[in-house]
Design an enzyme around this catalytic site. Structure first.
Site, PDB file in Angstrom:
ATOM      1  N   SER A 269       0.801  -1.244  -0.112  1.00 25.16           N
ATOM      2  CA  SER A 269      -0.102   0.143  -0.036  1.00 25.16           C
ATOM      3  C   SER A 269       0.830   1.300  -0.009  1.00 25.16           C
ATOM      4  CB  SER A 269      -0.876  -0.229   1.259  1.00 25.16           C
ATOM      5  OG  SER A 269      -1.507   1.332   1.543  1.00 25.16           O
TER       6      SER A 269
ATOM      7  N   GLN B 149       0.554  -0.428  -4.913  1.00 25.34           N
ATOM      8  CA  GLN B 149      -0.648   0.231  -4.892  1.00 25.34           C
ATOM      9  C   GLN B 149      -0.315   1.643  -4.589  1.00 25.34           C
ATOM     10  OE1 GLN B 149      -2.334   1.357  -1.842  1.00 25.34           O
ATOM     11  NE2 GLN B 149      -3.616   2.500  -3.093  1.00 25.34           N
TER      12      GLN B 149
ATOM     13  N   TYR C 207      -2.133   5.596  -4.227  1.00 25.08           N
ATOM     14  CA  TYR C 207      -2.938   6.637  -4.425  1.00 25.08           C
ATOM     15  C   TYR C 207      -2.419   7.984  -4.959  1.00 25.08           C
ATOM     16  CZ  TYR C 207      -6.011   4.157  -0.689  1.00 25.08           C
ATOM     17  OH  TYR C 207      -6.769   3.353  -0.181  1.00 25.08           O
TER      18      TYR C 207
ATOM     19  N   THR D 119      -5.733   2.961  -6.995  1.00 25.02           N
ATOM     20  CA  THR D 119      -6.913   2.973  -6.351  1.00 25.02           C
ATOM     21  C   THR D 119      -7.663   4.139  -6.568  1.00 25.02           C
ATOM     22  OG1 THR D 119      -5.750   1.361  -4.616  1.00 25.02           O
ATOM     23  CG2 THR D 119      -8.090   2.478  -3.940  1.00 25.02           C
TER      24      THR D 119
ATOM     25  N   HIS E 187     -13.555  -1.663  -1.669  1.00 25.71           N
ATOM     26  CA  HIS E 187     -12.600  -1.291  -0.599  1.00 25.71           C
ATOM     27  C   HIS E 187     -12.948  -2.079   0.796  1.00 25.71           C
ATOM     28  CE1 HIS E 187      -9.540   1.830  -0.677  1.00 25.71           C
ATOM     29  NE2 HIS E 187      -9.252   1.434   0.722  1.00 25.71           N
TER      30      HIS E 187
ATOM     31  N   ILE F 197     -13.938 -12.549   0.663  1.00 26.99           N
ATOM     32  CA  ILE F 197     -13.274 -14.023   0.544  1.00 26.99           C
ATOM     33  C   ILE F 197     -13.033 -14.475   1.934  1.00 26.99           C
ATOM     34  CG2 ILE F 197     -11.615 -15.260  -0.324  1.00 26.99           C
ATOM     35  CD1 ILE F 197     -11.854 -13.768  -3.002  1.00 26.99           C
TER      36      ILE F 197
END
Ligand SMILES: Cc1cc2nc3c(=O)[nH]c(=O)nc-3n(C[C@H](O)[C@H](O)[C@H](O)COP(=O)(O)O)c2cc1C
Length: 408
Positions: free
Chosen positions: A112, A133, A135, A161, A281, A315
């Site tokens: 992240s 990832q 932002y 994202t 999210h 999941i």
């Protein structure tokens, strides 16, 4: 009986309960909670129960393969650890432990933007496939720098994202007084934290971490890190044109995360995405969205056959992975299951989580009569005897092209 509490965990539910015992409730709620009334959070998991699997029996399932390929990386089974921020809030090994566990299990780890481990530190310990990832930040210099750093550190893929222009917040966490506005928490919160002295001792020093890729970087360049840092730092004026600029700069496998509508999936592809991550999210931003699994099929039907689709959210069982693949996902992604494992027992806990899901998935495949993941589309859906042939041909046509291209 020498089994450890972790070894006695046989399901993700057990791992979650162990995490809840090990970590103070305010920090457990940080990983377990959802936004608003937590409707989307509950739906994400519950929607899987509505999907049925129709097994084919008397097929030779003595040898099966669960291998697949997504975003240019080979996975031992179609499962990826989702990007989640500040993993050090529940365990001092933070992102390092899950990344090592993912590498050992032959699956992909996603780092992240808000990690407590830097892009380079993570790359040093992650011998398997990895995705960064992103932002898009108001600080364009830092955004561009992160893309270049991920490229230099050989990340296999970039994931942008797009579903969080604002932080919805988690009421459970707000009640504990634990939000980004760091201050002295209320007495009740301090009491809860003191009830877990072993955890508190192992966490010493962790909370001084300044999020190396963003907060520290921005502060080092003289930027202001205030209490509303998270909301100020994320770009609210992001458009598909910006996504397209980032795609050009990255120039490699690119996933767009947070897509719930076929029209947005198409826009993401037009902007340069090679992969769509169908995701809300994990029920932590807009409460009231549909369960991500319930929109998967429509998105798979929209995208062209070159575009991969990852199902993310809800999941908790290996047969949910089988259902998502059956509905046309190329692979799946989960956050909380491995965060529970991390909170419960660090790297061993994450390894246990992956192992549970992998074994359940293999059992589901064998019981479905599938020897390769590309066969799963013929196992999912509401089969009524009279229109089974028609349904199967429609369904398999729509979904198999997506799974097939990733199947070895
Ligand atoms: C504690 C927590 C932190 C998260 N942080 C991020 C993040 O930094 N970036 C991101 O794209 N998604 C983030 N997510 C969303 C996850 O990537 C993923 O979409 C979600 O966890 C999927 O739902 P699941 O937990 O039911 O598997 C976060 C989710 C949680 C629970």
């Amino acid at each position: 009986m020498t089994d450890t509490p972790l070894e006695r965990c046989v399901s993700i539910g057990d791992v979650r309960r162990l995490a809840k015992r090990r970590v103070p409730l305010p920090f457990f709620d940080l990983i377990d909670g959802g936004s608003g009334n937590e409707v989307t959070l509950r739906k994400n998991e519950a929607a899987f129960e509505q999907i049925e699997l129709f097994p084919h029996y008397a097929r030779d399932v003595s040898q099966i393969t669960t291998k697949t390929k997504v975003l240019g990386a080979e996975l031992d089974f179609p499962f990826i650890l989702a990007p989640t921020g500040a993993q050090g809030m529940v365990h001092p090994d933070a992102e390092i432990a899950p990344a090592k566990a993912a590498s050992e299990a032959g699956i992909m780890y996603s780092l992240s933007t808000f990690a407590m481990t830097s892009i380079e530190q993570l790359a040093d310990v992650c011998s398997g496939s990895k995705m960064f990832q992103l932002y898009a930040l108001t600080d364009e210099y830092t955004t561009t720098e992160m893309i270049e750093r991920a490229k230099a550190a050989n990340y296999d893929a970039l994931c942008i994202t797009v579903d969080s222009p604002v932080n919805a917040g988690l009421e459970r966490v707000d009640r504990w007084g634990l939000n980004a506005a760091v201050g002295i928490p209320p007495l009740g919160t301090i009491f809860e934290i003191l009830r877990k002295p072993v955890w508190l001792w192992t966490q010493r020093g962790v909370f001084q971490n300044r999020l190396p890729d963003v907060a520290k970087r921005i502060a080092d360049r003289g930027g202001e890190i205030g209490p509303d840092f998270f909301d100020r730092i994320i770009r609210k004026d992001l458009t598909w044109d910006h996504v397209s600029e980032i795609a050009k700069r990255w120039d490699g496998p690119l996933a767009i995360k947070g897509i719930l509508r076929p029209d947005d999936a198409q826009r993401a592809i037009d902007a340069g995405a090679s992969c769509i991550i169908v995701c809300n999210h994990g029920g932590t931003n807009l409460d009231g969205t549909p369960a991500s699994i319930s929109v998967l099929e429509d998105i798979v039907a929209t995208v062209d056959k070159h575009t991969e689709v990852i199902q993310c959210g809800g999941i908790r069982r290996g047969n949910s992975i089988a259902k998502a693949i059956g509905l046309g996902a190329t692979a799946t992604m989960a956050g909380r299951p491995f965060l529970y494992g991390l909170a419960a027992a660090g790297q061993a806990g994450v390894a246990r989580t992956i192992d549970i899901l992998r074994k359940e998935f293999e059992i589901a495949m064998k019981l479905c009569g599938a020897t390769r993941i590309s066969q799963l589309p013929s196992n999912v859906g509401n089969i009524h005897i009279e229109d089974e042939k028609d349904r199967q041909s429609r369904h398999v046509e729509k979904t198999a092209s997506n799974v097939l291209k990733a199947d070895f």
